[in-house]
Write a protein that holds these residues in place. Structure first.
Motif, PDB file in Angstrom:
ATOM      1  N   MET A 132      71.867  44.245-102.132  1.00  7.76           N
ATOM      2  CA  MET A 132      71.219  43.759-103.346  1.00  7.76           C
ATOM      3  C   MET A 132      72.143  42.905-104.203  1.00  7.76           C
ATOM      4  SD  MET A 132      68.468  43.687-105.234  1.00  7.76           S
ATOM      5  CE  MET A 132      67.422  45.023-104.649  1.00  7.76           C
ATOM      6  N   TYR A 133      73.407  43.323-104.344  1.00  6.13           N
ATOM      7  CA  TYR A 133      74.282  42.663-105.313  1.00  6.13           C
ATOM      8  C   TYR A 133      75.377  41.799-104.702  1.00  6.13           C
ATOM      9  CZ  TYR A 133      71.945  46.096-108.209  1.00  6.13           C
ATOM     10  OH  TYR A 133      70.994  46.858-108.844  1.00  6.13           O
ATOM     11  N   LEU A 168      69.490  40.494-111.018  1.00 12.41           N
ATOM     12  CA  LEU A 168      68.956  41.541-110.143  1.00 12.41           C
ATOM     13  C   LEU A 168      69.283  42.930-110.680  1.00 12.41           C
ATOM     14  CD1 LEU A 168      69.795  40.058-106.612  1.00 12.41           C
ATOM     15  CD2 LEU A 168      67.519  40.322-107.627  1.00 12.41           C
TER      16      LEU A 168
END
Length: 324
Positions: A132-133, A168
């Protein structure tokens, strides 16, 4: 199980404290964990309203190994130690809730968070974090180079990559905060901060004294994560790599270094509120408007019980470090 899984993803944001602070803590499922330099304790409220506690002595790594107290390294060690302890506390709180929600029939084996299930959660959480990151922002920034050559320049590329990463993270925090169960975790997070503030200011650990304090604390893990994301933009910009997989490898390899540097900034900012570094931690304090919520008196009571338990054990193991 779902609440436990989501809470694991939030674990770094729920942490608070550091190697040289007297007390710190963490919100868990329907409870609070508190730690002092040589002890930790957890207090959880079962669905019936009963408060269950658990406490253990805690070894301070920097006292056993002097090199673990060196700048930057101490941040990495503190974070790893806090995550391990925080996961144990989260597991205890989940099992406390599961224990009461299941029938007491002797022939039925009760469901609990086992060691292997906890390990699976950790692996999933690490994978989720990297994907995700680290991976998605890098893919998005790489694709933008096709839109305009300006996005391929080193400074612009890493700035866009960092903005996407922060976006995000904010979206994830906001999304899970809409879940009623996680909103309650954020209320316990607020209770933990208020209780730490009361202790630091020498107030009695009683509900009225605790409730008068704010839920925003500069040493919160939320501030730490935001600082990590800001520092990473600066670090990645000065690393001369241009291919996708080289950039991805750098983002993984330098994560401990960035975490250690961010720890030092948070530590310095907590002691020098008017410094430039304190401004860098300000976004984390703003984000605590989501990750901490005003607690009820019952929730504040759990935090007080946990801190009292930790300090009682600290008196047996801490010696001169106890100033309560």
């Amino acid at each position: 199980m779902w609440r436990f899984l989501v809470a694991v993803q939030l674990l770094p944001a729920l942490e608070e404290g550091g190697a040289e602070t007297l007390v710190g803590g963490q919100a868990v499922l329907e409870g609070v964990m508190m730690r002092s330099p040589h002890a930790w304790a957890i207090a959880c409220r079962k669905p019936s309203g009963q408060v269950v506690t658990h406490s253990e002595p805690l070894e301070r790594l920097s006292e056993k190994h002097k090199w673990m107290g060196w700048p930057v390294l101490r941040g990495v060690m503190t974070l790893g130690h806090a995550m391990t302890l925080g996961f144990r506390a989260l597991k205890f709180s989940a099992n406390a809730a599961l224990d009461e929600l299941q029938p007491a029939a002797p022939e039925k084996k009760k469901i609990e968070i086992s060691g292997w299930l906890a390990a699976v959660n950790i692996v999933f959480s690490v994978g989720f974090f990297i994907f995700m990151y680290k991976f998605i922002p890098l893919v998005a920034a790489t694709e933008l180079k096709r839109v305009s050559p300006i996005f391929g320049e080193q400074i612009v590329f890493n700035l866009v990559d960092g903005i996407i990463r922060i976006g995000l993270f904010l979206l994830f925090i906001w999304g899970v905060s809409r879940m009623p169960d996680i909103h309650r975790v954020f209320e316990y997070h607020g209770a933990e901060h208020k209780t730490v503030y009361a202790f630091e200011n020498g107030d009695p650990l009683e509900i009225p004294a605790v409730q008068k304090y704010t839920t925003y604390h500069p040493r919160c893990g939320t501030s730490f994560l935001m600082t990590v994301m800001i520092i990473s933009i600066l670090v990645y910009t000065v690393i001369p790599v241009t291919t996708f997989w080289a950039r991805f490898a750098v983002r993984i390899a330098l994560l401990p270094v960035i975490a250690g540097v961010s720890y030092e900034i948070i530590r310095f900012a907590a002691k020098h509120r008017g410094s430039l570094f304190a401004l860098m931690t300000a976004p984390g304090l703003w984000l605590q408007r989501i990750t901490t919520q005003p607690p009820s008196d019952d929730q504040a009571h759990c935090a007080i019980v946990a801190l009292n338990e930790a300090m009682e054990l600290e008196k047996q193991h801490g010696g001169e470090l106890v100033i309560a």
